[in-house]
Design a protein around this motif. Structure first.
Motif, PDB file in Angstrom:
ATOM      1  N   PHE A 277      17.986   1.658   7.902  1.00  0.00           N
ATOM      2  CA  PHE A 277      17.174   0.771   7.073  1.00  0.00           C
ATOM      3  C   PHE A 277      15.717   0.790   7.518  1.00  0.00           C
ATOM      4  O   PHE A 277      14.806   0.633   6.705  1.00  0.00           O
ATOM      5  CB  PHE A 277      17.744  -0.648   7.126  1.00  0.00           C
ATOM      6  N   LEU A 278      15.468   1.012   8.790  1.00  0.00           N
ATOM      7  CA  LEU A 278      14.102   1.118   9.283  1.00  0.00           C
ATOM      8  C   LEU A 278      13.416   2.350   8.693  1.00  0.00           C
ATOM      9  O   LEU A 278      12.240   2.292   8.300  1.00  0.00           O
ATOM     10  CB  LEU A 278      14.101   1.183  10.807  1.00  0.00           C
ATOM     11  N   VAL A 279      14.162   3.457   8.572  1.00  0.00           N
ATOM     12  CA  VAL A 279      13.597   4.668   7.987  1.00  0.00           C
ATOM     13  C   VAL A 279      13.248   4.437   6.519  1.00  0.00           C
ATOM     14  O   VAL A 279      12.168   4.833   6.036  1.00  0.00           O
ATOM     15  CB  VAL A 279      14.578   5.854   8.143  1.00  0.00           C
ATOM     16  N   LEU A 280      14.147   3.780   5.765  1.00  0.00           N
ATOM     17  CA  LEU A 280      13.860   3.493   4.351  1.00  0.00           C
ATOM     18  C   LEU A 280      12.633   2.597   4.217  1.00  0.00           C
ATOM     19  O   LEU A 280      11.780   2.794   3.330  1.00  0.00           O
ATOM     20  CB  LEU A 280      15.071   2.828   3.701  1.00  0.00           C
ATOM     21  N   LEU A 281      12.524   1.607   5.111  1.00  0.00           N
ATOM     22  CA  LEU A 281      11.381   0.702   5.070  1.00  0.00           C
ATOM     23  C   LEU A 281      10.080   1.438   5.351  1.00  0.00           C
ATOM     24  O   LEU A 281       9.056   1.216   4.695  1.00  0.00           O
ATOM     25  CB  LEU A 281      11.595  -0.431   6.067  1.00  0.00           C
ATOM     26  N   LEU A 282      10.112   2.346   6.294  1.00  0.00           N
ATOM     27  CA  LEU A 282       8.916   3.111   6.635  1.00  0.00           C
ATOM     28  C   LEU A 282       8.504   4.027   5.487  1.00  0.00           C
ATOM     29  O   LEU A 282       7.309   4.224   5.229  1.00  0.00           O
ATOM     30  CB  LEU A 282       9.157   3.926   7.908  1.00  0.00           C
ATOM     31  N   LEU A 283       9.480   4.631   4.801  1.00  0.00           N
ATOM     32  CA  LEU A 283       9.156   5.480   3.663  1.00  0.00           C
ATOM     33  C   LEU A 283       8.459   4.674   2.558  1.00  0.00           C
ATOM     34  O   LEU A 283       7.461   5.112   1.969  1.00  0.00           O
ATOM     35  CB  LEU A 283      10.421   6.149   3.117  1.00  0.00           C
ATOM     36  N   LYS A 284       8.994   3.481   2.266  1.00  0.00           N
ATOM     37  CA  LYS A 284       8.382   2.660   1.210  1.00  0.00           C
ATOM     38  C   LYS A 284       7.016   2.160   1.650  1.00  0.00           C
ATOM     39  O   LYS A 284       6.050   2.130   0.860  1.00  0.00           O
ATOM     40  CB  LYS A 284       9.310   1.486   0.873  1.00  0.00           C
ATOM     41  N   ALA A 285       6.886   1.753   2.940  1.00  0.00           N
ATOM     42  CA  ALA A 285       5.593   1.289   3.449  1.00  0.00           C
ATOM     43  C   ALA A 285       4.570   2.411   3.428  1.00  0.00           C
ATOM     44  O   ALA A 285       3.389   2.206   3.142  1.00  0.00           O
ATOM     45  CB  ALA A 285       5.764   0.744   4.863  1.00  0.00           C
ATOM     46  N   GLY A 286       5.045   3.654   3.726  1.00  0.00           N
ATOM     47  CA  GLY A 286       4.129   4.794   3.678  1.00  0.00           C
ATOM     48  C   GLY A 286       3.608   5.025   2.279  1.00  0.00           C
ATOM     49  O   GLY A 286       2.419   5.316   2.069  1.00  0.00           O
ATOM     50  N   GLU A 287       4.486   4.903   1.288  1.00  0.00           N
ATOM     51  CA  GLU A 287       4.058   5.070  -0.109  1.00  0.00           C
ATOM     52  C   GLU A 287       3.027   4.008  -0.479  1.00  0.00           C
ATOM     53  O   GLU A 287       2.007   4.298  -1.132  1.00  0.00           O
ATOM     54  CB  GLU A 287       5.267   4.983  -1.037  1.00  0.00           C
ATOM     55  N   TRP A 288       3.269   2.745  -0.047  1.00  0.00           N
ATOM     56  CA  TRP A 288       2.349   1.648  -0.376  1.00  0.00           C
ATOM     57  C   TRP A 288       0.987   1.878   0.254  1.00  0.00           C
ATOM     58  O   TRP A 288      -0.052   1.682  -0.366  1.00  0.00           O
ATOM     59  CB  TRP A 288       2.967   0.330   0.107  1.00  0.00           C
ATOM     60  N   LEU A 289       0.958   2.358   1.516  1.00  0.00           N
ATOM     61  CA  LEU A 289      -0.308   2.599   2.204  1.00  0.00           C
ATOM     62  C   LEU A 289      -1.090   3.728   1.542  1.00  0.00           C
ATOM     63  O   LEU A 289      -2.321   3.672   1.421  1.00  0.00           O
ATOM     64  CB  LEU A 289      -0.051   2.929   3.675  1.00  0.00           C
ATOM     65  N   VAL A 290      -0.392   4.770   1.091  1.00  0.00           N
ATOM     66  CA  VAL A 290      -1.069   5.872   0.415  1.00  0.00           C
ATOM     67  C   VAL A 290      -1.686   5.391  -0.892  1.00  0.00           C
ATOM     68  O   VAL A 290      -2.837   5.711  -1.234  1.00  0.00           O
ATOM     69  CB  VAL A 290      -0.091   7.038   0.178  1.00  0.00           C
ATOM     70  N   ARG A 291      -0.916   4.588  -1.648  1.00  0.00           N
ATOM     71  CA  ARG A 291      -1.449   4.064  -2.907  1.00  0.00           C
ATOM     72  C   ARG A 291      -2.668   3.173  -2.656  1.00  0.00           C
ATOM     73  O   ARG A 291      -3.660   3.205  -3.402  1.00  0.00           O
ATOM     74  CB  ARG A 291      -0.373   3.276  -3.646  1.00  0.00           C
ATOM     75  N   LEU A 292      -2.584   2.355  -1.590  1.00  0.00           N
ATOM     76  CA  LEU A 292      -3.688   1.464  -1.269  1.00  0.00           C
ATOM     77  C   LEU A 292      -4.934   2.271  -0.908  1.00  0.00           C
ATOM     78  O   LEU A 292      -6.058   1.952  -1.323  1.00  0.00           O
ATOM     79  CB  LEU A 292      -3.282   0.533  -0.124  1.00  0.00           C
ATOM     80  N   TYR A 293      -4.764   3.341  -0.127  1.00  0.00           N
ATOM     81  CA  TYR A 293      -5.897   4.158   0.317  1.00  0.00           C
ATOM     82  C   TYR A 293      -6.568   4.879  -0.852  1.00  0.00           C
ATOM     83  O   TYR A 293      -7.797   5.009  -0.922  1.00  0.00           O
ATOM     84  CB  TYR A 293      -5.406   5.166   1.355  1.00  0.00           C
ATOM     85  N   TRP A 294      -5.762   5.347  -1.777  1.00  0.00           N
ATOM     86  CA  TRP A 294      -6.288   6.107  -2.915  1.00  0.00           C
ATOM     87  C   TRP A 294      -6.553   5.243  -4.162  1.00  0.00           C
ATOM     88  O   TRP A 294      -6.927   5.752  -5.218  1.00  0.00           O
ATOM     89  CB  TRP A 294      -5.332   7.246  -3.279  1.00  0.00           C
ATOM     90  N   GLY A 295      -6.272   3.977  -4.021  1.00  0.00           N
ATOM     91  CA  GLY A 295      -6.524   3.099  -5.163  1.00  0.00           C
ATOM     92  C   GLY A 295      -5.581   3.349  -6.318  1.00  0.00           C
ATOM     93  O   GLY A 295      -5.996   3.261  -7.490  1.00  0.00           O
ATOM     94  N   ARG A 296      -4.341   3.615  -6.039  1.00  0.00           N
ATOM     95  CA  ARG A 296      -3.358   3.946  -7.090  1.00  0.00           C
ATOM     96  C   ARG A 296      -2.310   2.842  -7.226  1.00  0.00           C
ATOM     97  O   ARG A 296      -1.196   3.100  -7.657  1.00  0.00           O
ATOM     98  CB  ARG A 296      -2.663   5.266  -6.763  1.00  0.00           C
ATOM     99  N   LEU A 297      -2.676   1.629  -6.804  1.00  0.00           N
ATOM    100  CA  LEU A 297      -1.709   0.543  -6.884  1.00  0.00           C
ATOM    101  C   LEU A 297      -1.422   0.184  -8.351  1.00  0.00           C
ATOM    102  O   LEU A 297      -2.323   0.212  -9.195  1.00  0.00           O
ATOM    103  CB  LEU A 297      -2.221  -0.679  -6.123  1.00  0.00           C
TER     104      LEU A 297
END
Length: 690
Positions: free
Chosen positions: A670-690
């Motif tokens: 579950f930690l791996v799944l959480l990190l994958l979703k958090a990684g996607e959120w951080l990428v969207r935040l950085y690129w302004g794709r929220l």
């Protein structure tokens, strides 16, 4: 990037929905036993300034391994040296033993635990095994029990500031008045100037300074020893101790050598007067150990005899009967035509090598080898080369340069200097040979000791092979006399080559009775096994002989022990003698058929106590690793012994239990799944794709 993270997340969820599981196997707590074998031999007393190897092993086991093992298993402690003993605790370690028998100790424990659930065996040792039967067969037997053997290695793999005379190789029998070559091997940890001395009792026979290289390892050198008169030589090879060297016991080796009274005899036939004949005779005539009886053909029906013992010897030329020929130990054939001998005499030469065990040396010459017509004869069967069929002569009078071949660099026959580099330089400094003969293709069992460079081409010069019981050499030149003629009179390289060559050739030929043992030094062993090989006058095995063994131990009158035939071995007899004290033991085998004595032979051994554990005292890691590798165990250094209990718990031997662990139900998933979703959120935040 977003697509990759989303795909990974979906893939992870799908895998978890599949509900994967991991099946593990561990030993059942308190239902299995572990045997711990502690090496308590003499070599375990060596160590560093803080503690001996034995104390290091006891401390490491007590602090870092035994408590964890005892919490899960029934632990049985054993100590072993030459025998195996069960220990009540590590506080009851016995005194150091005189030998190390690792294979026997492991087998005794495994055989005794066959009825119980033994999970693993832990071997704690420096690997300094000195048994004579710890071989691949014993390791395979250990592996057949299916119990993993984990090894804990103790001690330094290189001993600092230590010289060890690792081995001494020399003939067990020497010839009176001769010089023998001993090969000494010195183990060292770095550069040093080692002073080697050879004693016979209190008399120094040889002394030599040996420069050891800076890299740690084993250095091998040759040492020449004057044998002296007939008798027994009680030899001691000793190295002077280094400053502050702690172990000086391993600086010496004891060897016994029997020196019988009889001389060896060589028959040399030449078909024409030539310089080679003259200089060979000059080189060997002063040697009291070997007699060369020569036949020099002066006319078609006349021979000139030299070196004969009686007026009747060789009076009719080359012997026509086997018994007359078999009295010699070696035959040299120079520039001599094969047609000068009859086919039965050719067959006798073949049988001389094959059955008699004698040595045959064929020399090059304008009437020798191929040019002498030896190719079609039965003698060609024993030669190490296939004599070529050439349109012209194979013997040419062209200069040829003699050079050491790789096999010759390790042969005592072609050693002119003790040091390998000096020996190579000594050969390179010799003048060219006067002539050379093409010998043809080597046979499969042949080896080249010397090569000749002639007319830009390199060809075999001195070739050797075994044939039957004997040895055969081909020296494809008749021009070694130029070595003597073109060198200063004080240069002895020509004499040295021929003297040691003929002496070695003669001594390899067996006598009617030969007595041997598996070694000449018995350290911390009392039982000596001796074997006598007995042959009749025609050198056929004598199976009906009466053989007795006379033993002189230096403590009283000789005793006699019967020798019994060895089953399935014609002409072979055996006796076992138990030595009751240390010292030199001299054995003499006497063989008879009825009232006729077939012959007698002598052999000497040296017996000593309390020495074997002081040699090879560095940790021999490869030896205890062998049973670990064969059984699926693991090797640990003594500092890593805390990892041992975990390795033992995953053994597949003994009583085991299997556990099924659901991988979908572990926090990491579950930690791996959480990190994958958090990684996607951080990428969207950085690129302004929220």
């Amino acid at each position: 990037v977003l697509g990759a993270l989303q795909t990974a997340l979906v893939a992870g969820v799908l895998v978890l929905l599949w509900r994967p599981a991991l099946v593990t196997q561990t030993l059942r707590p308190q239902e299995n036993s572990v045997a711990v074998l502690l090496d308590t031999s003499g070599s375990m007393l060596y160590g560093n300034d803080d503690a001996s190897r034995l104390q290091q092993a006891v401390d490491a086991l007590s602090r870092n391994a035994l408590p964890a093992l005892e919490s899960q298993f029934t632990v049985t402690l054993f100590s072993f040296a030459d025998d195996l003993y069960e220990l009540p605790s590590l506080d009851k370690v016995p005194p150091p033993g005189p030998a190390t028998h690792i294979g026997d100790a492991l087998l005794n424990v495994l055989r005794g635990a066959q009825s119980g659930a033994i999970a693993a065996v832990v071997l704690v040792s420096d690997g300094a095994d000195n048994s004579v039967d710890y071989d691949a067969a014993k390791v395979a037997e250990i592996a057949s029990f299916g119990v993993p053997v984990h090894t804990v290695g103790v001690g330094e793999e290189t001993m600092p500031n230590d010289l060890e005379l690792e081995d001494v190789q020399l003939p067990s029998v020497g010839l009176a008045g001769s010089t023998v070559s001993a090969q000494v091997s010195i183990r060292h940890s770095g550069a040093a100037l080692a002073q080697l001395k050879v004693y016979d009792g209190d008399a120094i026979l040889a002394s030599e300074a040996i420069q050891l290289p800076s890299s740690a390892g084993v250095t091998t050198r040759w040492v020449d020893i004057d044998v002296g008169a007939a008798g027994v030589r009680d030899l001691k090879f000793a190295l002077d101790a280094l400053p502050n060297e702690t172990n000086v016991i391993n600086n010496s080796r004891l060897r016994a050598m029997e020196v019988p009274e009889q001389r060896r005899h060589i028959l040399y036939i030449e078909g024409e007067p030539r310089w080679e004949y003259k200089f060979i005779r000059r080189a060997i005539d002063e040697n009291p150990a070997v007699r060369v009886a020569s036949l020099l053909k002066t006319t078609p029906n006349k021979f000139y005899r030299q070196g004969i013992e009686s007026p009747d010897e060789l009076v009719n030329g080359f012997p026509t009967e086997e018994l007359a020929l078999f009295r010699y130990d070696g035959i040299m054939i120079g520039s001599f035509e094969a047609a000068a001998l009859t086919p039965p005499q050719h067959d006798m030469i073949r049988e001389f090598v094959s059955r008699r065990g004698g040595t045959l040396l064929m020399l090059g010459g304008r009437r020798g080898l191929t040019d002498g017509g030896w190719g079609p004869t039965s003698v060609a069967e024993v030669l190490p080369v296939r004599l070529p069929e050439l349109d012209g002569p194979s013997f040419i009078r062209e200069p040829a340069k003699a050079m050491l071949a790789p096999a010759g660099a390790n042969s005592a026959m072609t050693r002119l200097e003790a040091d390998d580099e000096a020996n190579k330089a000594a050969w390179e400094g010799l003048p060219d040979l006067a002539d050379f003969e093409t010998v043809g293709e080597l046979k499969p069992g042949a080896e080249t000791l010397l090569e000749a460079r002639s007319m830009g081409d390199t060809k075999p010069l001195l070739v050797h092979q075994r044939y039957g019981l004997g040895n055969v050499y081909v020296l494809a030149t008749g021009g070694t006399w130029r070595w003597q003629m073109q060198l200063p009179h004080e240069d002895q390289r020509h004499e040295t080559f021929w003297r040691q060559f003929l002496q070695a050739a003669a001594t390899t030929a067996p006598q009617p009775v030969t007595l041997t043992s598996d070694r000449v030094f018995y350290g911390d062993e009392s039982t000596v096994v001796l074997r006598a090989e007995v042959r009749d006058k025609s050198y056929k095995p004598a199976s009906e002989a009466a053989v007795s063994l006379e033993v002189s131990d230096g403590m009283g009158p000789p005793t006699t022990v019967p020798m019994t035939p060895v089953a399935g071995e014609r002409g072979l007899y055996e006796a076992v003698y138990d030595t009751t004290h240390t010292g030199v033991f001299r054995f003499q085998a006497i063989a008879k058929t009825g009232d006729e004595e077939l012959g007698r032979a002598q052999f000497a051994v040296r017996r000593e106590d309390g020495v074997i554990e002081h040699y090879h005292v560095q940790q021999n890691r490869a030896l205890p690793e062998r049973p670990s590798a064969a059984t699926g165990g693991t090797y640990f250094a003594v500092d890593d012994v805390s990892k041992l209990p975990e390795a033992v718990s995953f053994s597949e031997a003994g009583s085991v239990e299997r556990q099924v662990l659901d991988l979908w139900n572990i926090p990491l998933a579950f930690l791996v799944l959480l990190l994958l979703k958090a990684g996607e959120w951080l990428v969207r935040l950085y690129w302004g794709r929220l």
